[in-house]
Design an enzyme around this catalytic site. Structure first.
Site: not given
Ligand code: PGA
Length: 254
Positions: A9, A11, A94, A96, A166, A172, A212
């Protein structure tokens, strides 16, 4: 046997030119990964250049979002049918999108339906916030999200749905969940899908962990029989994603 998935992903990173360059740098080793489905999720504007850059490889492509509407006057939106011209995959719900764009379980459900009706495979994301986990509400939150986001989907298409667990506090942050936490929630998700759609569908459902994930910790998760791969954000913007994809494939072919 559930084929594992290594999903990247990106983003809001990598415009069309950068997407092309990044894929050019990793396409040989990434395309050579066997035993896992490898899928890149670039931003919308980079889908076409990514589509060209992966030609001749087994690397898959998906969009990070889609409209719940089939088409028409929805400025700035992209329909499932349009996504399906270039992609087989799409992410729905997601965290976000849920957090910054107000996406509710019902909207995620409608997007999932739209994806399925265009023959896309949706990766439906669920995950609790830190305050939910600290208040011991993680299971309740996931139960609500799964029931709300996956309710009433057509039985003949449900087999194409993938779920990503997640936890919001792990995204993140460099603070991944423990394998035990991820496994516990994966088992809950499978049981809930079993209640809704029957044991056969639940047994075949692929469940990813995200939050992460790095090349250093991915094996810990995918060594679990309950987890079928990873949805990777930050580390998917680096060549390290090739190592992650390899580790996912290796864990499931061992
Ligand atoms: P990350 O994001 O690996 O940076 O934690 C994962 C995601 O949001 O799909």
């Amino acid at each position: 046997m559930r084929t594992p998935i290594a999903a990247a992903n990106w983003k809001m990173n990598f415009g069309p030119r950068q997407a092309e360059q990044f894929i050019a740098a990793i396409r040989e080793p990434l395309g050579a990964v066997s035993g896992a489905e490898v899928v890149l999720f670039p931003p919308f504007i980079s889908l076409d250049s990514a589509y060209r850059a992966i030609q001749g490889t087994a690397i898959g492509l998906g969009a990070q979002n889609l409209s719940e509407h089939p088409g028409g006057a929805f400025t700035g939106e992209t329909s499932a049918i349009m996504v399906a011209e270039l992609c087989r995959w799409v992410i729905a719900g997601h965290s976000e999108r849920r957090q910054y764009y107000g996406e509710t379980d019902e909207l995620v459900r409608q997007k999932t339906l739209a994806a399925l009706s265009a023959d896309l495979s949706p990766i439906v994301c669920v995950g609790e916030r830190l305050e939910d986990r600290e208040a011991n509400l993680a299971e309740r939150v996931i139960t609500t999200q799964i029931r709300g986001s996956l309710g009433g989907l057509p039985a003949e298409a449900i087999g194409r749905v993938v779920v990503a667990y997640e936890p919001v506090w792990a995204i993140g942050t460099g603070r991944a969940a423990t394998r035990q936490d991820a496994e516990d929630i994966a088992q809950l998700i499978r049981a809930l899908v079993g209640e809704q759609y029957g044991q056969g569908i639940a047994d075949a459902l692929r469940i990813l962990y995200g939050g992460s994930v790095t090349a250093a910790n991915v094996t810990e998760f995918v060594a679990s029989p309950h987890l079928d791969g990873a949805l990777v954000g930050t580390a998917s913007l680096r060549p390290e994603f090739v190592d992650i994809a390899r580790a996912i494939a290796a864990a499931k072919t061992a």
